[in-house]
Enzyme design. Structure first.
Site, PDB file in Angstrom:
ATOM      1  N   PHE A  45       0.838  -1.199   0.000  1.00 53.77           N
ATOM      2  CA  PHE A  45       0.000   0.000   0.000  1.00 53.77           C
ATOM      3  C   PHE A  45       0.873   1.250   0.000  1.00 53.77           C
ATOM      4  O   PHE A  45       1.864   1.330   0.732  1.00 53.77           O
ATOM      5  CB  PHE A  45      -0.864   0.070   1.265  1.00 53.77           C
ATOM      6  CG  PHE A  45      -1.813  -1.061   1.468  1.00 53.77           C
ATOM      7  CD1 PHE A  45      -3.100  -1.012   0.960  1.00 53.77           C
ATOM      8  CD2 PHE A  45      -1.440  -2.177   2.206  1.00 53.77           C
ATOM      9  CE1 PHE A  45      -3.994  -2.053   1.171  1.00 53.77           C
ATOM     10  CE2 PHE A  45      -2.323  -3.221   2.439  1.00 53.77           C
ATOM     11  CZ  PHE A  45      -3.606  -3.158   1.914  1.00 53.77           C
ATOM     12  N   ASP A  46       0.460   2.237  -0.773  1.00 56.12           N
ATOM     13  CA  ASP A  46       0.966   3.577  -0.578  1.00 56.12           C
ATOM     14  C   ASP A  46       0.337   4.128   0.708  1.00 56.12           C
ATOM     15  O   ASP A  46      -0.648   3.574   1.221  1.00 56.12           O
ATOM     16  CB  ASP A  46       0.593   4.442  -1.786  1.00 56.12           C
ATOM     17  CG  ASP A  46       1.082   5.871  -1.672  1.00 56.12           C
ATOM     18  OD1 ASP A  46       2.160   6.081  -1.071  1.00 56.12           O
ATOM     19  OD2 ASP A  46       0.387   6.775  -2.165  1.00 56.12           O
ATOM     20  N   GLY A  47       0.906   5.246   1.211  1.00 56.94           N
ATOM     21  CA  GLY A  47       0.387   5.810   2.449  1.00 56.94           C
ATOM     22  C   GLY A  47      -0.641   6.898   2.238  1.00 56.94           C
ATOM     23  O   GLY A  47      -1.853   6.666   2.338  1.00 56.94           O
ATOM     24  N   PHE A  97      -1.362  -0.929  -4.333  1.00 57.15           N
ATOM     25  CA  PHE A  97      -2.336   0.153  -4.431  1.00 57.15           C
ATOM     26  C   PHE A  97      -1.641   1.500  -4.241  1.00 57.15           C
ATOM     27  O   PHE A  97      -0.918   1.692  -3.261  1.00 57.15           O
ATOM     28  CB  PHE A  97      -3.419   0.004  -3.359  1.00 57.15           C
ATOM     29  CG  PHE A  97      -4.234  -1.250  -3.456  1.00 57.15           C
ATOM     30  CD1 PHE A  97      -5.299  -1.330  -4.336  1.00 57.15           C
ATOM     31  CD2 PHE A  97      -3.932  -2.352  -2.671  1.00 57.15           C
ATOM     32  CE1 PHE A  97      -6.070  -2.492  -4.429  1.00 57.15           C
ATOM     33  CE2 PHE A  97      -4.690  -3.519  -2.750  1.00 57.15           C
ATOM     34  CZ  PHE A  97      -5.755  -3.583  -3.631  1.00 57.15           C
ATOM     35  N   ASP A 151      -2.204   6.028  -5.141  1.00 61.19           N
ATOM     36  CA  ASP A 151      -3.104   7.064  -5.647  1.00 61.19           C
ATOM     37  C   ASP A 151      -2.505   7.862  -6.796  1.00 61.19           C
ATOM     38  O   ASP A 151      -3.223   8.645  -7.421  1.00 61.19           O
ATOM     39  CB  ASP A 151      -3.486   8.031  -4.524  1.00 61.19           C
ATOM     40  CG  ASP A 151      -2.323   8.907  -4.093  1.00 61.19           C
ATOM     41  OD1 ASP A 151      -2.449  10.145  -4.162  1.00 61.19           O
ATOM     42  OD2 ASP A 151      -1.285   8.362  -3.696  1.00 61.19           O
TER      43      ASP A 151
END
Length: 298
Positions: free
Chosen positions: A161-163, A272, A274
């Protein structure tokens, strides 16, 4: 007592994210709905090959036992019901115990996420993903050209995951976009003891954490935070996870370095992020999806 999905981790996924329907999709994109349906009907007895999110789904379903069904995967698709027959047949052929599906023949299916109580929606359709995120459901646009997941970890579900704007809100990213890196670093140091607000994928990370804490099968979870943050802004991210009482197994604070090479080494079943640029860096190496949330996607 009627069946319920309330006590399960529910993943809704489009047929094209689960299976490789790219050849068929070319007919669909040409605008010939009838020809697409006819092609799928001709291929009813030809199982589709695995798509980008297949490994993710297969491993998630591996947490279930005959006595305890902890994960439910539902096909939620713009396909027509005839094409849905091929989806179910393909799932059965490839050993995926998927029992439920909603097929809307060209209409957006996102509105069915709420009665399904879905916590995650994966689709190749950008508009459907944005609608899902707007309704409060974690969602990502799957890149069909992504590399497929490694086969080296058959008993371990790996997710990266991105943060900011994914696990966390875009509060800090907003500062960076408007005022630059120095202001971002100062902001994060000033607020280091205040947990970041929740992002759209916090419930997904929490659900994975629960699967890991209470194993019922040989399947395990390994998670990674892969972020453009660097010291000293890393501390607020870690403190936020501590406040949530959620652990990640690996954390990569890359200070803006391209993420693809690092993800190649981690070998996730899905990643994932954004920001489209980070996803494009990852696509040649790992299954990837774009989370169209936060300030960078407005």
């Amino acid at each position: 007592m009627p069946p319920t999905l309330d006590d399960k981790l529910v993943i809704a996924i489009s047929s094209r994210a689960l299976f490789d329907f790219e050849a068929e999709n070319e007919v669909f994109e040409a605008g010939d709905d009838r020809a697409y349906m006819a092609l799928q009907q001709q291929r009813l007895d030809t199982p589709a090959t695995p798509g980008v999110a297949f490994s993710l789904v297969r491993k998630l379903l591996g947490f279930n036992t005959p006595e305890l069904q902890r994960v439910e995967v539902v096909v939620l698709s713009r396909n027509d019901p005839i094409s849905g027959m091929r989806v179910f047949r393909s799932a059965h052929h490839l050993g995926l115990p998927i029992l439920r599906g909603v097929f809307t023949r060209g209409q957006s299916p996102w509105r069915y996420l709420r009665p399904l109580n879905a916590q995650l929606f994966l689709s190749t359709n950008e508009d459907d993903v944005r609608q899902a995120l707007g309704a409060g459901v974690a969602a990502a646009r799957v890149f069909p050209q992504s590399a497929r997941a490694s086969a080296d970890h058959p008993q371990e579900l790996r997710i990266a995951f991105d943060g900011d704007a994914v696990l966390f809100s875009d509060e800090a990213e907003l500062v960076y976009q408007r005022q630059g890196l120095d202001a971002f670093q100062a902001h994060e140091q000033q607020h280091v003891l205040r947990p970041l607000p929740d992002g759209p994928f916090k419930p997904v990370l929490r659900a994975l954490h629960e699967l890991q804490r209470h194993p019922q099968t040989e399947m395990r979870v390994r998670t990674a935070l892969v972020t453009a943050r660097s010291a000293p802004a890393h501390e607020r991210a870690i403190r936020t996870l501590m406040d949530w009482e959620i652990e990640v197994d690996e954390a990569m604070f890359l200070g803006g370095l391209p993420k693809g090479a690092f993800l190649r080494e981690f070998e996730p079943d899905f990643f994932f992020d954004d920001q489209v640029g980070h996803v494009q860096s990852a696509v040649p190496h790992v299954p990837s999806g774009h989370v169209s949330a936060g300030v960078t996607n407005r």
